[in-house]
Design a protein around this motif. Structure first.
Motif, PDB file in Angstrom:
ATOM      1  N   ARG A  25      -2.936   3.879  11.870  1.00 32.20           N
ATOM      2  CA  ARG A  25      -3.016   2.797  10.873  1.00 32.20           C
ATOM      3  C   ARG A  25      -2.254   3.169   9.605  1.00 32.20           C
ATOM      4  O   ARG A  25      -1.875   2.309   8.830  1.00 32.20           O
ATOM      5  CB  ARG A  25      -4.463   2.480  10.534  1.00 32.20           C
ATOM      6  CG  ARG A  25      -5.227   1.909  11.697  1.00 32.20           C
ATOM      7  CD  ARG A  25      -6.555   1.322  11.266  1.00 32.20           C
ATOM      8  NE  ARG A  25      -7.210   0.656  12.366  1.00 32.20           N
ATOM      9  CZ  ARG A  25      -6.947  -0.579  12.768  1.00 32.20           C
ATOM     10  NH1 ARG A  25      -6.021  -1.269  12.153  1.00 32.20           N
ATOM     11  NH2 ARG A  25      -7.583  -1.119  13.778  1.00 32.20           N
ATOM     12  N   SER A  26      -2.058   4.480   9.410  1.00 34.70           N
ATOM     13  CA  SER A  26      -1.278   4.952   8.260  1.00 34.70           C
ATOM     14  C   SER A  26      -0.707   6.324   8.582  1.00 34.70           C
ATOM     15  O   SER A  26      -1.239   7.051   9.424  1.00 34.70           O
ATOM     16  CB  SER A  26      -2.150   5.028   7.001  1.00 34.70           C
ATOM     17  OG  SER A  26      -3.139   6.037   7.134  1.00 34.70           O
ATOM     18  N   LEU A  27       0.388   6.642   7.892  1.00 34.46           N
ATOM     19  CA  LEU A  27       1.035   7.939   8.060  1.00 34.46           C
ATOM     20  C   LEU A  27       1.254   8.538   6.678  1.00 34.46           C
ATOM     21  O   LEU A  27       1.823   7.883   5.798  1.00 34.46           O
ATOM     22  CB  LEU A  27       2.380   7.776   8.768  1.00 34.46           C
ATOM     23  CG  LEU A  27       3.181   9.056   9.014  1.00 34.46           C
ATOM     24  CD1 LEU A  27       2.442   9.972   9.997  1.00 34.46           C
ATOM     25  CD2 LEU A  27       4.570   8.729   9.534  1.00 34.46           C
ATOM     26  N   THR A  28       0.788   9.762   6.497  1.00 35.02           N
ATOM     27  CA  THR A  28       1.056  10.494   5.263  1.00 35.02           C
ATOM     28  C   THR A  28       2.105  11.548   5.598  1.00 35.02           C
ATOM     29  O   THR A  28       1.954  12.306   6.560  1.00 35.02           O
ATOM     30  CB  THR A  28      -0.219  11.146   4.705  1.00 35.02           C
ATOM     31  OG1 THR A  28      -1.176  10.111   4.447  1.00 35.02           O
ATOM     32  CG2 THR A  28       0.068  11.899   3.415  1.00 35.02           C
ATOM     33  N   ASP A  65       9.441  19.022  -8.820  1.00 41.57           N
ATOM     34  CA  ASP A  65       9.748  20.130  -7.909  1.00 41.57           C
ATOM     35  C   ASP A  65      10.226  19.532  -6.592  1.00 41.57           C
ATOM     36  O   ASP A  65      10.485  18.333  -6.509  1.00 41.57           O
ATOM     37  CB  ASP A  65       8.557  21.079  -7.729  1.00 41.57           C
ATOM     38  CG  ASP A  65       7.335  20.416  -7.111  1.00 41.57           C
ATOM     39  OD1 ASP A  65       7.470  19.364  -6.452  1.00 41.57           O
ATOM     40  OD2 ASP A  65       6.223  20.958  -7.269  1.00 41.57           O
ATOM     41  N   GLU A  66      10.321  20.343  -5.555  1.00 40.30           N
ATOM     42  CA  GLU A  66      10.919  19.891  -4.290  1.00 40.30           C
ATOM     43  C   GLU A  66       9.980  19.075  -3.419  1.00 40.30           C
ATOM     44  O   GLU A  66      10.401  18.475  -2.438  1.00 40.30           O
ATOM     45  CB  GLU A  66      11.446  21.098  -3.508  1.00 40.30           C
ATOM     46  CG  GLU A  66      10.397  21.963  -2.840  1.00 40.30           C
ATOM     47  CD  GLU A  66       9.659  22.926  -3.757  1.00 40.30           C
ATOM     48  OE1 GLU A  66       8.857  23.726  -3.249  1.00 40.30           O
ATOM     49  OE2 GLU A  66       9.863  22.894  -4.991  1.00 40.30           O
ATOM     50  N   GLN A  67       8.700  19.038  -3.733  1.00 36.38           N
ATOM     51  CA  GLN A  67       7.736  18.396  -2.850  1.00 36.38           C
ATOM     52  C   GLN A  67       7.636  16.887  -3.076  1.00 36.38           C
ATOM     53  O   GLN A  67       7.785  16.397  -4.195  1.00 36.38           O
ATOM     54  CB  GLN A  67       6.364  19.037  -3.023  1.00 36.38           C
ATOM     55  CG  GLN A  67       6.369  20.495  -2.587  1.00 36.38           C
ATOM     56  CD  GLN A  67       4.994  21.126  -2.650  1.00 36.38           C
ATOM     57  OE1 GLN A  67       4.126  20.709  -3.401  1.00 36.38           O
ATOM     58  NE2 GLN A  67       4.788  22.158  -1.827  1.00 36.38           N
ATOM     59  N   LEU A  68       7.367  16.183  -1.987  1.00 38.83           N
ATOM     60  CA  LEU A  68       7.121  14.739  -2.004  1.00 38.83           C
ATOM     61  C   LEU A  68       5.907  14.464  -1.121  1.00 38.83           C
ATOM     62  O   LEU A  68       5.716  15.140  -0.103  1.00 38.83           O
ATOM     63  CB  LEU A  68       8.318  13.963  -1.457  1.00 38.83           C
ATOM     64  CG  LEU A  68       9.586  13.962  -2.298  1.00 38.83           C
ATOM     65  CD1 LEU A  68      10.790  13.571  -1.449  1.00 38.83           C
ATOM     66  CD2 LEU A  68       9.423  13.001  -3.479  1.00 38.83           C
ATOM     67  N   LEU A  69       5.103  13.484  -1.499  1.00 36.84           N
ATOM     68  CA  LEU A  69       3.943  13.107  -0.696  1.00 36.84           C
ATOM     69  C   LEU A  69       3.931  11.585  -0.600  1.00 36.84           C
ATOM     70  O   LEU A  69       3.702  10.903  -1.595  1.00 36.84           O
ATOM     71  CB  LEU A  69       2.655  13.639  -1.315  1.00 36.84           C
ATOM     72  CG  LEU A  69       1.373  13.458  -0.518  1.00 36.84           C
ATOM     73  CD1 LEU A  69       1.457  14.158   0.842  1.00 36.84           C
ATOM     74  CD2 LEU A  69       0.176  13.974  -1.293  1.00 36.84           C
ATOM     75  N   MET A  70       4.210  11.073   0.597  1.00 36.97           N
ATOM     76  CA  MET A  70       4.335   9.636   0.790  1.00 36.97           C
ATOM     77  C   MET A  70       3.241   9.138   1.729  1.00 36.97           C
ATOM     78  O   MET A  70       2.974   9.746   2.768  1.00 36.97           O
ATOM     79  CB  MET A  70       5.711   9.316   1.379  1.00 36.97           C
ATOM     80  CG  MET A  70       6.000   7.846   1.477  1.00 36.97           C
ATOM     81  SD  MET A  70       7.627   7.463   2.187  1.00 36.97           S
ATOM     82  CE  MET A  70       8.668   8.657   1.428  1.00 36.97           C
ATOM     83  N   GLY A  82       0.779  -1.231   0.000  1.00 33.29           N
ATOM     84  CA  GLY A  82       0.000   0.000   0.000  1.00 33.29           C
ATOM     85  C   GLY A  82       0.808   1.278   0.000  1.00 33.29           C
ATOM     86  O   GLY A  82       0.257   2.366  -0.121  1.00 33.29           O
ATOM     87  N   VAL A  83       2.140   1.185   0.120  1.00 32.28           N
ATOM     88  CA  VAL A  83       2.973   2.383   0.182  1.00 32.28           C
ATOM     89  C   VAL A  83       2.957   3.085  -1.175  1.00 32.28           C
ATOM     90  O   VAL A  83       3.065   2.451  -2.222  1.00 32.28           O
ATOM     91  CB  VAL A  83       4.425   2.048   0.583  1.00 32.28           C
ATOM     92  CG1 VAL A  83       5.294   3.305   0.589  1.00 32.28           C
ATOM     93  CG2 VAL A  83       4.469   1.377   1.948  1.00 32.28           C
ATOM     94  N   GLU A  84       2.812   4.398  -1.146  1.00 28.78           N
ATOM     95  CA  GLU A  84       2.836   5.213  -2.368  1.00 28.78           C
ATOM     96  C   GLU A  84       3.667   6.455  -2.117  1.00 28.78           C
ATOM     97  O   GLU A  84       3.729   6.946  -0.988  1.00 28.78           O
ATOM     98  CB  GLU A  84       1.423   5.663  -2.754  1.00 28.78           C
ATOM     99  CG  GLU A  84       0.478   4.554  -3.110  1.00 28.78           C
ATOM    100  CD  GLU A  84      -0.919   5.071  -3.424  1.00 28.78           C
ATOM    101  OE1 GLU A  84      -1.181   6.290  -3.231  1.00 28.78           O
ATOM    102  OE2 GLU A  84      -1.751   4.276  -3.853  1.00 28.78           O
ATOM    103  N   CYS A  85       4.269   6.970  -3.178  1.00 30.13           N
ATOM    104  CA  CYS A  85       4.984   8.227  -3.076  1.00 30.13           C
ATOM    105  C   CYS A  85       4.751   9.017  -4.355  1.00 30.13           C
ATOM    106  O   CYS A  85       5.044   8.539  -5.451  1.00 30.13           O
ATOM    107  CB  CYS A  85       6.480   7.992  -2.858  1.00 30.13           C
ATOM    108  SG  CYS A  85       7.382   9.524  -2.534  1.00 30.13           S
ATOM    109  N   LEU A  86       4.204  10.212  -4.217  1.00 31.58           N
ATOM    110  CA  LEU A  86       3.942  11.078  -5.360  1.00 31.58           C
ATOM    111  C   LEU A  86       5.130  11.997  -5.597  1.00 31.58           C
ATOM    112  O   LEU A  86       5.756  12.480  -4.652  1.00 31.58           O
ATOM    113  CB  LEU A  86       2.688  11.915  -5.118  1.00 31.58           C
ATOM    114  CG  LEU A  86       1.398  11.136  -4.847  1.00 31.58           C
ATOM    115  CD1 LEU A  86       0.246  12.105  -4.620  1.00 31.58           C
ATOM    116  CD2 LEU A  86       1.084  10.166  -5.980  1.00 31.58           C
TER     117      LEU A  86
END
Length: 175
Positions: free
Chosen positions: A133-136, A56-61, A23-27
């Motif tokens: 249960r999850s961490l963004t 760009d510099e942003q990441l969303l995991m 289920g891990v994702e990284c945008l």
């Protein structure tokens, strides 16, 4: 209060075994420099392997867990100039994207210093991460303000809810 804090700190561990990997994702990650390089054991110990932002510099995991956990801290290793600076953390928040990440209040906002990027634990607001249960993880910017953010290691430290031994807790004061 100090007694409770001591008990809590005693049972902290790397939660890598609790990650639900499918289920891990990284945008916004580069296709050849992905989250696997910083989260998985064996990979994250190699300083040559990185997670690198793409456009760009942003990441969303998004990191789901296979059981309920309590989060204590993050351990991050990253290059001094391109390492993350501002990180917003969201517990139990699914389906976030860059378009709606600002719509939700974070559970915690971390402002990282160069010391933190050398693996010094970054303590979290422990009370806000009790039944997770999850961490963004939203990396908003980096140390130098450049277009690329790089991370070498990310360890999520805490405990499983089951490891809290209620018999070890002591009553403090008279209520």
């Amino acid at each position: 209060m100090a007694l409770a804090a001591g008990l809590a700190a005693r049972h902290q561990a790397d939660l890598v075994e609790c990650v639900e990997w499918v289920g891990v994702e990284c945008l916004n990650e580069k296709s050849d420099r992905t989250y696997i390089n910083i989260l998985k054991q064996g990979y994250r110990e190699d300083n040559g392997l990185l997670l690198e932002s793409d456009t760009d510099e942003q990441l969303l995991m998004y990191v789901p867990f296979n059981q309920v956990v309590k989060l204590h801290s993050l351990i991050i290793r990253a290059p001094a100039e391109e390492g993350p600076k501002t990180i917003r953390l969201y517990a139990n928040r699914q389906n976030m994207g860059f378009g709606n990440v600002g719509d939700f209040p974070p559970n915690d906002v971390l402002t990282l210093t160069p010391d933190h990027l050398e693996g010094k634990p970054v303590l979290l607001k422990y009370v806000k991460f009790q039944n997770v249960r999850s961490l963004t993880i939203f990396v908003e910017d980096n140390q130098s303000g450049s277009e690329v953010t790089k991370i070498q290691k990310l360890a999520i430290v805490g405990s499983t809810v089951e490891t809290t031994n209620m018999s070890e807790l002591k009553k403090v004061g008279n209520s």
